[in-house]
Design a protein around this motif. Structure first.
Motif, PDB file in Angstrom:
ATOM      1  N   ARG A  51     -16.200  -8.401  10.733  1.00 19.61           N
ATOM      2  CA  ARG A  51     -15.951  -7.963   9.428  1.00 19.61           C
ATOM      3  C   ARG A  51     -17.110  -6.614   9.393  1.00 19.61           C
ATOM      4  O   ARG A  51     -18.387  -6.802   8.900  1.00 19.61           O
ATOM      5  CB  ARG A  51     -16.753  -8.979   8.315  1.00 19.61           C
ATOM      6  CG  ARG A  51     -16.438  -8.344   7.005  1.00 19.61           C
ATOM      7  CD  ARG A  51     -16.807  -9.642   5.885  1.00 19.61           C
ATOM      8  NE  ARG A  51     -17.133  -9.361   4.749  1.00 19.61           N
ATOM      9  CZ  ARG A  51     -17.621  -9.711   3.682  1.00 19.61           C
ATOM     10  NH1 ARG A  51     -18.214 -10.979   3.803  1.00 19.61           N
ATOM     11  NH2 ARG A  51     -17.881  -9.011   2.437  1.00 19.61           N
ATOM     12  N   PRO A  52     -16.805  -5.598   9.991  1.00 18.76           N
ATOM     13  CA  PRO A  52     -17.511  -4.491   9.862  1.00 18.76           C
ATOM     14  C   PRO A  52     -18.150  -3.746   8.674  1.00 18.76           C
ATOM     15  O   PRO A  52     -19.266  -3.479   8.270  1.00 18.76           O
ATOM     16  CB  PRO A  52     -16.794  -2.975  10.727  1.00 18.76           C
ATOM     17  CG  PRO A  52     -15.434  -3.877  10.966  1.00 18.76           C
ATOM     18  CD  PRO A  52     -15.174  -5.199  10.294  1.00 18.76           C
ATOM     19  N   GLY A  53     -17.220  -4.370   7.557  1.00 20.41           N
ATOM     20  CA  GLY A  53     -17.945  -3.670   6.298  1.00 20.41           C
ATOM     21  C   GLY A  53     -19.249  -4.543   5.690  1.00 20.41           C
ATOM     22  O   GLY A  53     -19.765  -4.313   4.763  1.00 20.41           O
ATOM     23  N   ALA A  54     -19.410  -5.619   6.523  1.00 17.93           N
ATOM     24  CA  ALA A  54     -20.537  -6.605   6.081  1.00 17.93           C
ATOM     25  C   ALA A  54     -21.858  -6.082   6.901  1.00 17.93           C
ATOM     26  O   ALA A  54     -22.854  -6.767   6.620  1.00 17.93           O
ATOM     27  CB  ALA A  54     -20.267  -8.238   6.256  1.00 17.93           C
ATOM     28  N   MET A  55     -21.646  -5.163   7.655  1.00 19.97           N
ATOM     29  CA  MET A  55     -22.965  -4.497   8.656  1.00 19.97           C
ATOM     30  C   MET A  55     -23.558  -3.163   7.929  1.00 19.97           C
ATOM     31  O   MET A  55     -22.613  -2.537   7.457  1.00 19.97           O
ATOM     32  CB  MET A  55     -22.622  -4.552  10.034  1.00 19.97           C
ATOM     33  CG  MET A  55     -21.539  -5.571  10.378  1.00 19.97           C
ATOM     34  SD  MET A  55     -22.305  -7.120  11.013  1.00 19.97           S
ATOM     35  CE  MET A  55     -21.241  -8.405  10.894  1.00 19.97           C
ATOM     36  N   LEU A  56     -24.566  -3.039   8.364  1.00 19.04           N
ATOM     37  CA  LEU A  56     -25.219  -1.812   8.045  1.00 19.04           C
ATOM     38  C   LEU A  56     -26.162  -1.600   9.260  1.00 19.04           C
ATOM     39  O   LEU A  56     -26.974  -2.492   9.382  1.00 19.04           O
ATOM     40  CB  LEU A  56     -25.928  -1.746   6.810  1.00 19.04           C
ATOM     41  CG  LEU A  56     -26.508  -0.491   6.351  1.00 19.04           C
ATOM     42  CD1 LEU A  56     -25.571   0.735   6.382  1.00 19.04           C
ATOM     43  CD2 LEU A  56     -27.339  -0.557   5.070  1.00 19.04           C
TER      44      LEU A  56
END
Lengths: 466, 208
Positions: A51-56
């Protein structure tokens, strides 16, 4: 009757295995030092980021803090790690606040600024100071690189439930006594391993009255008492901080989110495995004398005598610490000269910290024997400080005004102590060699560090500012 | 991926210090690597070497009697501080396969289990006597049997220890934890679908 921690945990259970919970992880922050091997592990196993969108992601630990770093980084290994983070995040579709981005900064500071850290979430990072983010009423904790990889691949972690400790701090803080002094006093009270195996919730009037910046300082150093988790119940202060931030709930979902967050605080009849109280009204500014964050005492105190310590193991530890620190028992803390002053780190590099230091620095000069650095926690902190004219205050007083990063907190970038140098530091660890091989660290608040800078020695900020 | 843990019968290396932090185990300048390997050179660097880079002869890892030992015996709160898994990689690269202490920091303990370095928690008095025995008669052997959950000290004294049953299985069989968790993918999918309804503001990146 559940606690804040238990309420958040219960809504993140994916499945169970005996006592272990497969905990869903809502967000992960990533930096350049503890992630390369995790991405390499994924590649070797042919796995992808779930889930790339959950990473920063952000580079912070080994970035230089001097001008020109966007064009050129002299240290080859640092350059390669930052380049690797760029490649890994781009390849996986993960957002990166790169070195040229005005939002770049220390990982625990940029997450809250972006509105990424919301009450009730679980969030991890390959960094022990991730507990900082518990100030928002979250389960936030530091993990190793294998767990970074596990979260990248599965968005979950296997966890056991920690024991429950509540630290209640009541009473009004006196002038120039800060959240840093509160947490140093708490660590001195429970010890460097007193919180091992626990999640610590901070409660009480003193905590409630703190800003989010102050709360983050308190939760940041929970790990120095051994606890991976430090939590504070979300309230109006939390909601006001979050409203309108880029990744906070949009207007259409804001009211529902706040209604949900208001259900999170520990119930009045929640059970605790251990309770600790601290009276903040009599608290003095604190400094450390030794090589563990538990070695904190009021600035008016003297270097303690190991021979007065009955426990032989602790006596040996204290002797060793004094030898490393080159200090003699009975010396007044305010008689200890310093060579360097570092104002920065995930503990104390937010805007309020810089304001507090600038208030002491204003109209004064850094002592002739001292080199003093101010390293803002993020590009946004830096910009705000410059809008308020704080950079001029520091520069006029003789401080160096740097670019954002972890800097001299851990001595990975070029900002390091030389062997034998003594530093007044707003960071979180006074371990042997932490700020550079052979360097000696005294932890304190930003106001106290500024007072040390202008005094050339450890000083009581209340006397300097008088 | 972790290395299978095999029973140890090896020289015990005493490190008579409490609060051994991960900055001491592996200083920050060694963290610039992109690899897990080769970190043994930096292990306990400031304690092993003086400012000129010469070995400090008194430090246990430098003493001939303790060379080649694969079990470290240390004081309480071992591995405190930074979460750097490099500390575990450095200990293993140097040759250690187990650390015995009265207590470990939570993050370090986890990191050990993920890599096949066995953290053995024993009562403080038992660790004290083991360190004393190893210092009194350097070169003494320590046996660590994970399957039996037993440590045999240099004087032949047997100490039982506890270990999480799942971690024990993973260590003994060298299991890949991510592969195991991925078997729960349907549950993870279901969790995301359900929580998206309850707290939609946390799932704005997920379509549908």
């Amino acid at each position: 009757m559940p606690t804040l921690f238990e309420k958040i945990r219960d809504r993140h259970v994916v499945t169970r295995r005996g006592d272990d919970i497969l905990l869903y992880i809502d967000r992960q922050l990533i930096h350049e030092v503890t992630s390369p091997q995790a991405f390499e592990g994924l590649r070797l196993a042919g796995r992808s980021v779930r889930r790339p969108g959950a990473m920063l992601a952000v580079p912070d630990h080994n970035v230089p803090t001097t001008p020109g770093r966007a064009e050129r980084i002299d240290d080859r290994e640092s350059r390669e790690q930052i380049e690797e983070l760029r490649k890994n995040t781009l390849g996986a579709g993960i957002d990166l606040f790169d070195i040229t981005d005005p939002r770049q900064g220390i990982v625990h500071i940029i997450g809250p600024e972006a509105g990424l850290v919301l009450p009730g979430i679980t969030i991890v990072c390959g960094d022990s100071h991730t507990g900082t983010l518990g100030a928002f009423g979250t389960i936030a904790f530091g993990v190793g690189t294998s767990e970074v990889e596990h979260v990248l691949a599965t968005q979950t972690l296997w966890q056991k439930t920690p024991r429950r400790m509540r630290v209640t701090v009541d009473g009004a803080l006196r002038s120039l006594v800060t959240p840093k002094d509160v947490i140093l006093a708490v660590i001195a009270k429970i010890g460097a391993s007193g919180g091992t195996g626990y999640a610590i919730e901070f409660a009480g009037e003193t905590i409630r009255k703190m800003s989010m910046e102050g709360r983050m300082t308190v939760c940041n150093m929970t790990i120095e008492a051994g606890a991976r988790f430090g939590l504070i119940a979300p309230d109006e202060t939390t909601f006001a901080y979050l409203k309108g931030r880029p990744l906070a709930p949009p207007p259409s979902l804001w009211d529902a989110a706040v209604a949900d967050w208001e259900t999170l605080p520990s119930d009045p009849d929640a059970a605790w495995d251990r309770e600790v109280t601290l009276d903040a009204s009599s608290l003095e500014p604190h400094v450390t004398w030794g090589t563990s964050p538990q070695d904190a005492l009021p600035v008016g105190g003297v270097v303690p005598d190991p021979e007065a310590q009955p426990d032989p193991s602790e006596r040996a530890r204290m002797r060793r610490a004094l030898e490393y620190m080159a200090l003699v028992p009975g010396t007044r803390m305010t008689d200890i000269p310093v060579d360097k002053v570092f104002i920065g780190s995930c503990t104390n590099a937010r805007i309020e910290d810089l304001r507090a230091a600038a208030a002491v620095a204003m109209g004064r000069k850094v002592h002739a024997n001292v080199t003093a650095l101010v390293v803002p926690g993020s590009g946004l902190v830096k910009r705000q400080a410059e809008e308020e004219g704080l950079d001029r205050v520091f520069v006029d007083a003789g401080f160096q005004w740097r670019l954002p990063g972890c800097s001299m907190c851990l001595g990975m970038n070029p900002d390091r102590l030389k062997p034998g140098e003594r530093c007044a530091s707003t960071s979180n660890r006074n371990f042997e060699g932490r700020q550079g091989p052979g360097g000696r660290t005294h932890l304190m608040s930003p106001a106290m560090a500024a007072a040390a800078a202008v005094s050339g020695r450890i000083a009581d900020v209340r006397e300097v500012a008088r | 991926m972790i290395e299978k843990f095999v029973p140890l019968d090896t020289v015990g290396v005493p490190l008579d210090r409490v609060n051994v932090d991960t900055d001491a185990i592996i200083p920050a300048r060694y963290l610039k690597t992109l690899k897990r390997t080769g970190l043994g050179v930096g292990l306990f660097y400031a304690w092993r070497y003086d400012a000129e880079g010469a070995e400090r002869p008194d430090f246990p890892l430098n003493r001939p009697e303790f060379r080649g030992g694969r079990v470290l015996v240390a004081g309480e709160n071992f591995g405190c501080g930074s979460s750097r898994e490099h500390a575990v990689w450095a200990l293993m690269d140097f040759g250690f396969r187990a650390v015995i202490a009265p207590s470990f920091s939570d993050i370090f303990h986890n990191n050990c289990l993920k890599n096949g370095l066995l953290p053995v928690t024993l009562p403080a008095a038992e660790v004290r006597s083991m360190i004393d025995a190893l210092l009194a008669a350097p070169g003494g052997k320590v046996r660590v049997d994970l399957a039996a959950q037993e440590v045999t000290g240099p004087n032949g004294d047997v100490h039982r220890f506890t270990v999480d049953p799942f971690a024990k299985t993973c260590l003994l069989e060298g299991l890949d934890e991510i592969a195991l968790t991925l078997k729960s993918s349907p549950e993870i999918d279901r969790y995301e679908r359900e929580r998206k309804k309850a707290t939609p503001w946390l799932f704005l990146d997920l379509a549908g």
